[in-house]
Design a protein around this motif. Sequence first.
Motif, short mmCIF file in Angstrom:
data_model
loop_
_atom_site.label_atom_id
_atom_site.label_comp_id
_atom_site.label_asym_id
_atom_site.label_seq_id
_atom_site.Cartn_x
_atom_site.Cartn_y
_atom_site.Cartn_z
N GLY A 12 -88.15 -62.12 31.72
CA GLY A 12 -88.81 -60.89 32.15
C GLY A 12 -88.32 -60.41 33.51
N ASP A 13 -88.51 -59.11 33.76
CA ASP A 13 -88.19 -58.50 35.06
C ASP A 13 -86.76 -58.82 35.51
OD1 ASP A 13 -90.89 -57.51 35.28
OD2 ASP A 13 -91.51 -59.52 35.89
N ARG A 14 -85.86 -58.70 34.57
CA ARG A 14 -84.46 -59.06 34.81
C ARG A 14 -83.83 -58.24 35.94
NH1 ARG A 14 -80.01 -58.34 29.96
NH2 ARG A 14 -78.20 -58.37 31.33
N GLU A 15 -84.36 -57.02 36.16
CA GLU A 15 -83.80 -56.14 37.18
C GLU A 15 -83.98 -56.67 38.60
OE1 GLU A 15 -86.23 -55.58 35.11
OE2 GLU A 15 -88.02 -54.88 36.19
N ARG A 16 -84.80 -57.73 38.77
CA ARG A 16 -84.92 -58.35 40.09
C ARG A 16 -83.57 -58.82 40.62
NH1 ARG A 16 -90.09 -61.98 38.35
NH2 ARG A 16 -91.72 -60.44 38.78
N LEU A 17 -82.61 -58.87 39.74
CA LEU A 17 -81.24 -59.22 40.16
C LEU A 17 -80.80 -58.37 41.35
CD1 LEU A 17 -78.63 -60.85 39.56
CD2 LEU A 17 -77.90 -58.91 38.16
N ALA A 18 -81.24 -57.11 41.40
CA ALA A 18 -80.82 -56.23 42.50
C ALA A 18 -81.22 -56.81 43.86
CB ALA A 18 -81.41 -54.83 42.32
N ILE A 19 -82.42 -57.38 43.92
CA ILE A 19 -82.87 -58.01 45.18
C ILE A 19 -82.05 -59.26 45.45
CG2 ILE A 19 -84.81 -59.25 46.24
CD1 ILE A 19 -86.63 -57.23 44.67
N SER A 33 -77.53 -70.48 40.70
CA SER A 33 -76.10 -70.76 40.89
C SER A 33 -75.26 -69.63 40.32
CB SER A 33 -75.71 -72.07 40.19
OG SER A 33 -76.34 -73.15 40.83
N ALA A 34 -75.67 -69.11 39.14
CA ALA A 34 -74.91 -68.03 38.52
C ALA A 34 -74.94 -66.78 39.40
CB ALA A 34 -75.47 -67.72 37.13
N VAL A 35 -76.09 -66.51 40.02
CA VAL A 35 -76.19 -65.35 40.91
C VAL A 35 -75.29 -65.55 42.12
CG1 VAL A 35 -77.71 -64.08 42.48
CG2 VAL A 35 -78.51 -64.68 40.18
N GLU A 36 -75.40 -66.69 42.76
CA GLU A 36 -74.62 -66.91 43.98
C GLU A 36 -73.12 -66.87 43.68
OE1 GLU A 36 -75.03 -70.73 46.18
OE2 GLU A 36 -75.24 -69.35 47.88
N ASP A 37 -72.70 -67.60 42.66
CA ASP A 37 -71.27 -67.61 42.32
C ASP A 37 -70.79 -66.22 41.91
OD1 ASP A 37 -71.46 -70.28 42.80
OD2 ASP A 37 -71.34 -70.91 40.69
N GLY A 38 -71.63 -65.53 41.13
CA GLY A 38 -71.26 -64.20 40.65
C GLY A 38 -71.11 -63.19 41.78
N VAL A 39 -72.00 -63.27 42.76
CA VAL A 39 -71.93 -62.33 43.89
C VAL A 39 -70.71 -62.64 44.76
CG1 VAL A 39 -73.08 -61.55 45.99
CG2 VAL A 39 -74.42 -61.91 43.91
N ILE A 40 -70.49 -63.91 45.03
CA ILE A 40 -69.35 -64.28 45.88
C ILE A 40 -68.04 -63.81 45.23
CG2 ILE A 40 -68.02 -66.26 46.75
CD1 ILE A 40 -70.76 -67.65 47.22
N ALA A 41 -67.91 -64.01 43.92
CA ALA A 41 -66.68 -63.60 43.22
C ALA A 41 -66.48 -62.09 43.29
CB ALA A 41 -66.74 -64.06 41.76
N ARG A 42 -67.56 -61.34 43.09
CA ARG A 42 -67.43 -59.87 43.07
C ARG A 42 -67.22 -59.32 44.48
NH1 ARG A 42 -69.68 -61.79 38.83
NH2 ARG A 42 -69.45 -60.73 36.82
N HIS A 43 -67.84 -59.94 45.46
CA HIS A 43 -67.59 -59.55 46.85
C HIS A 43 -66.12 -59.79 47.20
CE1 HIS A 43 -67.62 -60.12 51.29
NE2 HIS A 43 -68.49 -59.13 51.26
N GLY A 44 -65.63 -60.95 46.77
CA GLY A 44 -64.23 -61.29 47.04
C GLY A 44 -63.26 -60.35 46.35
N ALA A 45 -63.69 -59.79 45.20
CA ALA A 45 -62.83 -58.87 44.46
C ALA A 45 -62.89 -57.44 45.02
CB ALA A 45 -63.23 -58.86 42.98
N GLY A 46 -63.69 -57.24 46.06
CA GLY A 46 -63.72 -55.93 46.72
C GLY A 46 -64.73 -54.95 46.17
N MET A 47 -65.63 -55.41 45.31
CA MET A 47 -66.65 -54.48 44.78
C MET A 47 -67.66 -54.11 45.87
SD MET A 47 -67.73 -55.94 41.06
CE MET A 47 -66.51 -56.37 39.82
N LEU A 91 -72.60 -57.76 37.52
CA LEU A 91 -73.18 -59.09 37.29
C LEU A 91 -74.29 -59.01 36.24
CD1 LEU A 91 -73.20 -62.07 38.09
CD2 LEU A 91 -74.72 -61.50 39.99
N ASP A 92 -75.06 -57.94 36.30
CA ASP A 92 -76.13 -57.75 35.32
C ASP A 92 -75.55 -57.68 33.90
OD1 ASP A 92 -78.85 -57.23 34.53
OD2 ASP A 92 -78.26 -55.15 34.22
N LEU A 93 -74.47 -56.93 33.75
CA LEU A 93 -73.82 -56.84 32.44
C LEU A 93 -73.34 -58.21 31.97
CD1 LEU A 93 -71.71 -53.57 32.86
CD2 LEU A 93 -73.55 -53.95 31.19
N SER A 94 -72.85 -59.00 32.93
CA SER A 94 -72.32 -60.33 32.56
C SER A 94 -73.43 -61.27 32.10
CB SER A 94 -71.56 -60.95 33.73
OG SER A 94 -72.45 -61.55 34.65
#
Length: 321
Positions: free
Chosen positions: A282-289, A246-260, A269-272
Motif C-alpha cells: 500500500g501507499d507505494r507512492e511514498r517512494l517519492a519521500i 536496500s532496493a531504494v538506496e541502491d536504486g537511488v545511488i545508481a540513478r544519481h550516478g547516471a546523471g538523472m 525507480l518506481d517503474l522498476s
Amino acid sequence: MSSPAAHSLEEVADGIFAYLHPTGGWGWSNAGLVVGGRDSAMIDTLYDQPLTQGFLDVLAPLTAHSPISTLVNTHANGDHCYGNGLVALPGVEVISSVASAKEMDELPPSAMAGLLSVADQLGPELGDYLHRAFGSFEFLGNELSPPTSTFSGFRSIDIDGRVVELHELGPAHTTGDTVAFVPDASVLFAGDLLFIQGTPIVWAGPISNWLSACAWMCALQPKVIVPGHGPLTDLDGVRAVARYLSAVEDGVIARHGAGMTRIKATVDLDLSFDQTEFSEWGDRERLAINVATVWATLEPTAAQPPVPSLFGELASLASRY
Ligand SMILES: [Zn+2]
C-alpha cells in the motif's frame, strides 16, 4: 469521521495485546497494551482522540484491574502520539526518546488541521490526495500531551513486576525511533520501523541505520512482532522491509550516478518496482519521500524540497497505480 475499517484487539501473548488496523494505510496505525500485575503500559496512542477513545473503551475490562501507569510513544509521528491527551492523566508517565520528544514539538495536530484547511487551494490532485490520506481524522482542537520522561539509547521499565525494555534504534523512519520488547513473552512492538504490506517511509534516515535496526530485530529473534502498521509479522516481514530499503538506496545511488534528476530517478525507480514484491504494498507512492531522503545524503548542500511539494510528487506518482 468514518474509518475504512475497524481496529481489532488481539492477545498476542499472556497479558500482551495488539490493537491492529486491517489496512495500515496513512494514519491507520497499530498500538498495544502490556499488562503487568496491577498496572499496564500502553504502547502508542492513535491519530486522533476519537480513535484513541475507542481503543481505551475496548481496553476498559483490562485496565479496570490494571490501570495504565505508563505510556510509551515509539516515535513522534502523530498516528502514534496525537491521542496522548486521553491517556496522560495525573500519575501516568509518558515516555519517549529525547529525539522523539523534540520532534513531536515540530508537528502538532494543529499543523495537520492547518494543512487540511488549505488542501483545496493546492490543486485538485494534491488536494484530493491529502483529503484521502488524512481527511478521516480529527485534528482540530486536539492539544498534544508531550512525554513527561525521556531517555536516550536504552531504558528498562517495570510494570508492576513485568519488564518492558525500550531500545532506541533511530534515526531511521524518524529521528528517535524506539522499539518496546517484553522479554518474558518475547514480544516486540516495532513501531514504524516495520510497515507490513505497506510501503515504509524514510522521513529521517539514513537507510543504513534502518538496515542496522532490521538486523538488530532479526538477531533478537522475537516470537511475536507487532509492526507500527499492518498485520502481525515475523522475521520474514523484517527481511522484506530490509530488502525494500536496500532496493531504494541502491536504486537511488545508481540513478544519481547516471546523471538523472531527482524527479526522473523517482519515476524510473518506481517503474522498476513494477511486478516486484513491493508493487503490491500500500501507499507505494511514498517512494517519492524515500528518494528525496537518500538524495539529500548524495547532495547535502542542495536545497531540500519542502514537504508540500513532496506530497505533490506523491499525488502525481499515485495517479499511475
Ligand atoms: Zn505510523
